[in-house]
Design a protein around this motif. Structure first.
Motif, PDB file in Angstrom:
ATOM      1  N   LYS A 110       0.799  -1.211   0.112  1.00 57.85           N
ATOM      2  CA  LYS A 110      -0.037  -0.065  -0.055  1.00 57.85           C
ATOM      3  C   LYS A 110       0.925   1.154   0.051  1.00 57.85           C
ATOM      4  O   LYS A 110       1.604   1.558   1.066  1.00 57.85           O
ATOM      5  CB  LYS A 110      -1.074   0.037   1.267  1.00 57.85           C
ATOM      6  CG  LYS A 110      -2.103  -1.022   1.192  1.00 57.85           C
ATOM      7  CD  LYS A 110      -3.056  -0.744   2.136  1.00 57.85           C
ATOM      8  CE  LYS A 110      -4.095  -1.878   2.129  1.00 57.85           C
ATOM      9  NZ  LYS A 110      -5.290  -1.429   3.068  1.00 57.85           N
ATOM     10  N   ASN A 111       0.932   1.923  -1.142  1.00 57.60           N
ATOM     11  CA  ASN A 111       1.784   2.998  -1.261  1.00 57.60           C
ATOM     12  C   ASN A 111       0.763   4.275  -1.747  1.00 57.60           C
ATOM     13  O   ASN A 111      -0.049   4.097  -2.548  1.00 57.60           O
ATOM     14  CB  ASN A 111       2.889   3.005  -2.247  1.00 57.60           C
ATOM     15  CG  ASN A 111       3.798   1.902  -1.715  1.00 57.60           C
ATOM     16  OD1 ASN A 111       4.394   1.797  -0.489  1.00 57.60           O
ATOM     17  ND2 ASN A 111       4.306   0.842  -2.653  1.00 57.60           N
ATOM     18  N   SER A 112       1.139   5.402  -1.117  1.00 57.39           N
ATOM     19  CA  SER A 112       0.210   6.509  -1.798  1.00 57.39           C
ATOM     20  C   SER A 112       0.834   7.225  -2.883  1.00 57.39           C
ATOM     21  O   SER A 112       1.853   7.226  -2.994  1.00 57.39           O
ATOM     22  CB  SER A 112      -0.098   7.710  -0.242  1.00 57.39           C
ATOM     23  OG  SER A 112      -0.636   8.757  -0.788  1.00 57.39           O
ATOM     24  N   ILE A 113      -0.124   7.626  -3.873  1.00 54.09           N
ATOM     25  CA  ILE A 113       0.317   8.560  -4.864  1.00 54.09           C
ATOM     26  C   ILE A 113      -0.198  10.042  -4.727  1.00 54.09           C
ATOM     27  O   ILE A 113      -1.480  10.188  -4.682  1.00 54.09           O
ATOM     28  CB  ILE A 113      -0.191   8.041  -6.119  1.00 54.09           C
ATOM     29  CG1 ILE A 113       0.266   6.528  -6.387  1.00 54.09           C
ATOM     30  CG2 ILE A 113       0.046   8.848  -7.392  1.00 54.09           C
ATOM     31  CD1 ILE A 113      -0.590   5.836  -7.747  1.00 54.09           C
ATOM     32  N   ASP A 114       0.761  10.933  -4.602  1.00 52.30           N
ATOM     33  CA  ASP A 114       0.617  12.341  -4.443  1.00 52.30           C
ATOM     34  C   ASP A 114      -0.425  12.472  -3.164  1.00 52.30           C
ATOM     35  O   ASP A 114      -1.497  13.460  -3.146  1.00 52.30           O
ATOM     36  CB  ASP A 114      -0.156  12.874  -5.531  1.00 52.30           C
ATOM     37  CG  ASP A 114       0.666  12.868  -6.888  1.00 52.30           C
ATOM     38  OD1 ASP A 114       1.940  12.863  -6.745  1.00 52.30           O
ATOM     39  OD2 ASP A 114       0.001  12.563  -8.047  1.00 52.30           O
ATOM     40  N   GLY A 115      -0.352  11.487  -2.269  1.00 55.27           N
ATOM     41  CA  GLY A 115      -1.221  11.956  -1.090  1.00 55.27           C
ATOM     42  C   GLY A 115      -2.711  11.437  -0.982  1.00 55.27           C
ATOM     43  O   GLY A 115      -3.423  11.748  -0.263  1.00 55.27           O
ATOM     44  N   ASN A 116      -3.012  11.133  -2.144  1.00 52.51           N
ATOM     45  CA  ASN A 116      -4.404  10.797  -2.660  1.00 52.51           C
ATOM     46  C   ASN A 116      -4.722   9.224  -2.767  1.00 52.51           C
ATOM     47  O   ASN A 116      -4.921   8.301  -1.954  1.00 52.51           O
ATOM     48  CB  ASN A 116      -4.994  11.344  -3.811  1.00 52.51           C
ATOM     49  CG  ASN A 116      -4.776  12.865  -3.552  1.00 52.51           C
ATOM     50  OD1 ASN A 116      -5.392  13.214  -2.580  1.00 52.51           O
ATOM     51  ND2 ASN A 116      -4.499  13.830  -4.516  1.00 52.51           N
ATOM     52  N   SER A 117      -4.588   8.790  -3.999  1.00 50.68           N
ATOM     53  CA  SER A 117      -4.728   7.262  -4.346  1.00 50.68           C
ATOM     54  C   SER A 117      -3.763   6.284  -3.839  1.00 50.68           C
ATOM     55  O   SER A 117      -2.609   6.906  -3.731  1.00 50.68           O
ATOM     56  CB  SER A 117      -4.737   7.005  -5.832  1.00 50.68           C
ATOM     57  OG  SER A 117      -5.759   8.078  -6.615  1.00 50.68           O
ATOM     58  N   THR A 118      -4.229   5.192  -3.216  1.00 51.59           N
ATOM     59  CA  THR A 118      -3.166   4.368  -2.829  1.00 51.59           C
ATOM     60  C   THR A 118      -3.172   3.070  -3.728  1.00 51.59           C
ATOM     61  O   THR A 118      -3.964   2.468  -4.315  1.00 51.59           O
ATOM     62  CB  THR A 118      -3.725   3.856  -1.254  1.00 51.59           C
ATOM     63  OG1 THR A 118      -4.000   4.868  -0.515  1.00 51.59           O
ATOM     64  CG2 THR A 118      -2.983   2.823  -0.903  1.00 51.59           C
ATOM     65  N   ILE A 119      -1.758   2.959  -3.941  1.00 50.97           N
ATOM     66  CA  ILE A 119      -1.427   1.516  -4.786  1.00 50.97           C
ATOM     67  C   ILE A 119      -1.428   0.207  -3.794  1.00 50.97           C
ATOM     68  O   ILE A 119      -0.715   0.069  -2.857  1.00 50.97           O
ATOM     69  CB  ILE A 119      -0.214   1.545  -5.144  1.00 50.97           C
ATOM     70  CG1 ILE A 119       0.090   2.972  -6.240  1.00 50.97           C
ATOM     71  CG2 ILE A 119       0.500   0.227  -6.005  1.00 50.97           C
ATOM     72  CD1 ILE A 119       1.757   3.035  -6.575  1.00 50.97           C
ATOM     73  N   VAL A 120      -2.599  -0.474  -4.091  1.00 49.10           N
ATOM     74  CA  VAL A 120      -2.765  -1.556  -3.449  1.00 49.10           C
ATOM     75  C   VAL A 120      -1.941  -2.941  -4.052  1.00 49.10           C
ATOM     76  O   VAL A 120      -1.757  -3.998  -3.466  1.00 49.10           O
ATOM     77  CB  VAL A 120      -4.166  -2.111  -3.182  1.00 49.10           C
ATOM     78  CG1 VAL A 120      -4.712  -0.744  -2.435  1.00 49.10           C
ATOM     79  CG2 VAL A 120      -4.740  -2.332  -4.602  1.00 49.10           C
TER      80      VAL A 120
END
Length: 329
Positions: free
Chosen positions: A2-12
């Motif tokens: 789980k990583n955040s993209i630009d503080g919005n979407s989260t890579i699952v």
């Protein structure tokens, strides 16, 4: 993961690896032009801007992607429904889309000629939902899993460079999943749809990221939404190729879709939807990923049988080039 993209979407999840090229990969539009696969320019006399022709092998690839998607859904016991493309304005709005105003994405037929407020469908999800308007299910009947292949119409436009060409168009073919479930089933069924999508797209040899979308990226009906983005090597960015959403009871309350539970109580169902195949963006991802230095495009193995054994796409020479013809006054 789980990583955040630009503080919005989260890579699952990340799926597949980025393909390594010896030379800088070309963009879809350049490949399609060189190989005479798609026509997007000089269409003023035909169908206007944001339109296109798929030529020869590219049209066959569209059909192959539809057939591949349908095989996946049939294997998961979805019921195929053929839906209308003309639907009432009221149905569109009850499903959660605006039909007027500056953010309107819906094509509405001329009301002076058509008195019934008819719209062109933007997704088969709306027709599938309308099929069960004011219907009462028994709890044992749920979940209901439906699939449709339809033409989708969107009036939205974009001047963004990354959304040029086939990336955002006014009409396209899409294979859609639509589920009707109990409230207790809806969270797990969203994961079920996502798993189908991940398995389905994984066999297309694409590198992808699965995103858990933040609230400000959700449309009015959606409670939770996942996007799947494919890496487009020619454009050097990720582009959305699919999504799935849990709309809970937003649509069912407006459409009067209920179920009777084991205690005899009437409750509103939950609805979910997911894209099994949205053709134009999949074509971009496949062509940019499959390009070879010799001027051919390799096709994923899983599609060969749907292409009648064809494994590569070469430059097409038998299809005439479209030319703009100016009418004489």
């Amino acid at each position: 993961m789980k990583n955040s993209i630009d503080g919005n979407s989260t890579i699952v999840k990340l799926i597949g690896e980025k393909k390594v090229f010896n030379n800088k990969p070309l963009e879809f539009q350049e490949i399609a032009k060189r190989m005479n696969l798609v026509r997007t320019d000089q269409l003023g006399n035909y169908s206007g801007s944001k339109s296109y022709y798929l030529l020869g092998a590219m049209a066959s690839l569209e059909r192959a992607l539809v057939q591949y998607a349908m095989k996946t859904l049939m294997a998961n016991n979805f019921e195929l429904i053929s839906v209308p493309d003309l639907i009432p304005r009221e149905l569109v709005e009850k499903c959660g889309l605006l039909t007027s105003g500056v953010r309107n994405q819906v094509f509405v037929l001329d009301e002076k000629l058509h008195q019934n407020n008819i719209c062109l469908s933007g997704t088969s999800e709306m027709s599938l939902a309308g099929l069960y308007m004011n219907h009462i299910f028994e709890e044992a009947e749920l979940p209901i899993k439906l699939a449709a292949v339809s033409r989708c119409y969107r009036s939205e436009t974009s001047n963004l460079a990354e959304e040029r060409g086939l990336y955002r168009v006014h009409e396209f073919t899409k294979v859609e999943m639509f589920l009707i479930v109990t409230p207790e089933q809806s969270d797990s069924m969203l994961e079920y749809i996502r798993n189908i999508q991940e398995d389905h797209f994984s066999l297309l040899d694409l590198h992808m990221q699965v995103l858990d979308m933040p609230p400000d990226e959700l449309g009015a009906p959606a409670y939770r939404k996942y996007d799947i983005e494919a890496w487009l090597p020619g454009r050097e960015y990720y582009g959305e190729i699919s999504s799935c959403s849990n709309c809970t009871d937003y649509q069912s309350r407006r459409l009067g879709i209920q179920y009777r539970n084991k205690n005899g109580e009437l409750k509103f169902v939950h609805t979910l939807n997911g894209t099994a195949s949205a053709i134009p963006r999949l074509l971009i991802a496949l062509i940019e990923t499959g390009q070879k230095e010799k001027g051919v495009v390799e096709l994923p193995k899983v599609l060969h049988k749907y292409m009648h054994g064809q494994e590569i796409i070469k430059k097409q020479t038998k299809i005439p080039t479209l030319k703009l013809i100016k009418s004489k006054q």
